[in-house]
Design an enzyme around this catalytic site. Structure first.
Site, short mmCIF file in Angstrom:
data_model
loop_
_atom_site.label_atom_id
_atom_site.label_comp_id
_atom_site.label_asym_id
_atom_site.label_seq_id
_atom_site.Cartn_x
_atom_site.Cartn_y
_atom_site.Cartn_z
N GLY A 32 0.75 -1.27 0.16
CA GLY A 32 -0.14 -0.01 0.03
C GLY A 32 0.87 1.25 0.06
N GLN A 74 3.04 10.01 0.70
CA GLN A 74 4.32 9.25 0.88
C GLN A 74 5.36 9.54 -0.20
OE1 GLN A 74 2.36 5.16 2.13
NE2 GLN A 74 4.03 5.16 3.24
N CYS A 94 5.36 0.18 7.15
CA CYS A 94 5.25 1.29 6.66
C CYS A 94 6.48 1.58 5.48
CB CYS A 94 4.71 2.39 7.29
SG CYS A 94 4.26 3.96 6.44
N LEU A 95 6.44 1.92 4.51
CA LEU A 95 7.44 2.24 3.59
C LEU A 95 8.32 3.51 4.07
CD1 LEU A 95 6.09 1.25 0.19
CD2 LEU A 95 7.92 0.37 1.33
N HIS A 141 -4.93 1.80 7.21
CA HIS A 141 -3.38 2.28 7.30
C HIS A 141 -3.25 3.62 6.22
CE1 HIS A 141 1.04 1.56 7.55
NE2 HIS A 141 0.77 2.64 6.76
N GLU A 142 -3.69 3.15 4.96
CA GLU A 142 -3.50 4.26 3.98
C GLU A 142 -4.42 5.39 4.25
OE1 GLU A 142 -1.06 4.00 2.43
OE2 GLU A 142 -0.58 1.80 2.95
N HIS A 194 -2.75 7.57 6.69
CA HIS A 194 -1.96 8.88 5.86
C HIS A 194 -2.56 9.93 5.28
CE1 HIS A 194 1.94 6.42 6.00
NE2 HIS A 194 1.39 5.50 5.56
#
Ligand code: Y12
Ligand code: CO
Length: 175
Positions: free
Chosen positions: A45, A50, A95-96, A137-138, A141
């Site tokens: 994701g 990000q 998370c990236l 989660h996204e 963000h």
């Protein structure tokens, strides 16, 4: 489009993303550039913030049971709104934008969302399992919230120590 993943503690990640008004080529270029970044970094994701674009845009590619990620399973989500949420579940998230850190996070077990696709067509998803967690989660963000913001204060303090140490090690190994 040359995109780079923004990493914690960059303040950009705290920014609230704006509603997308135009479903145009610029949006399509952003979506098309986000996909290879997510795949090349083993992500499932990625939100536009990000990659430093404060737009309500996110992409997901949930792996199959054998771990393979197929392009046909890519979901592009614009301007999502959660319309239903139920239950509770815990999953070890990563998370990236917070590399090398994984922690158990409590979220809703199932969520239903309404959103637009890249052409501005209204869609909806009733999600459970990993898809439900990834969506939550996204969407966090888009509101400037990272999964580490959901840790207890003692766990957060431990994270900050470990992360600082990791950044320092990264810096010295580059010298
Ligand atoms: C469940 C939990 C979290 C999500 C949100 C999406 N998260 C990711 O896609 C995380 C990816 C990730 C990939 C990593 O590997 C590389 O960067 C090569 C990684 O490893 C390191 O940072 C060393 C960490 C996270 C969805 C569903
Ligand atoms: Co993330």
């Amino acid at each position: 489009m040359n995109l780079k993943i923004v990493e914690y503690p960059d303040k950009k990640l705290k920014e609230k993303s704006k509603v997308v008004e135009n479903f145009d080529e610029e949006l399509h270029k952003l979506l098309d550039a986000m996909y290879p970044i997510m795949m090349n970094t083993n992500g499932i994701g990625l939100a536009a913030i990000q990659v430093a674009h404060a737009k309500q845009v996110l992409i997901l590619n949930i792996p199959q049971e054998d771990g393979e990620q197929l392009k046909e399973n890519l979901i592009e989500i614009i301007n999502p709104v959660v319309i239903k949420k139920n239950g509770e579940t815990t999953y070890q998230e990563g998370c990236l934008s917070v590399p090398s850190f994984y922690e158990d996070i409590v979220r809703y077990d199932t969520v239903s969302i309404e959103y637009k696709d890249r052409d501005g067509i209204s869609k909806s998803i009733d999600a459970d399992g990993l898809l439900s967690i990834a969506i939550q989660h996204e969407i966090d963000h888009l509101d400037g919230i990272l999964f580490i913001d959901r840790l207890t204060s003692s766990r957060r303090r431990k994270f900050e120590k470990e992360y600082k140490r990791m950044l320092k090690e990264k810096k010295t190994s580059k010298k």
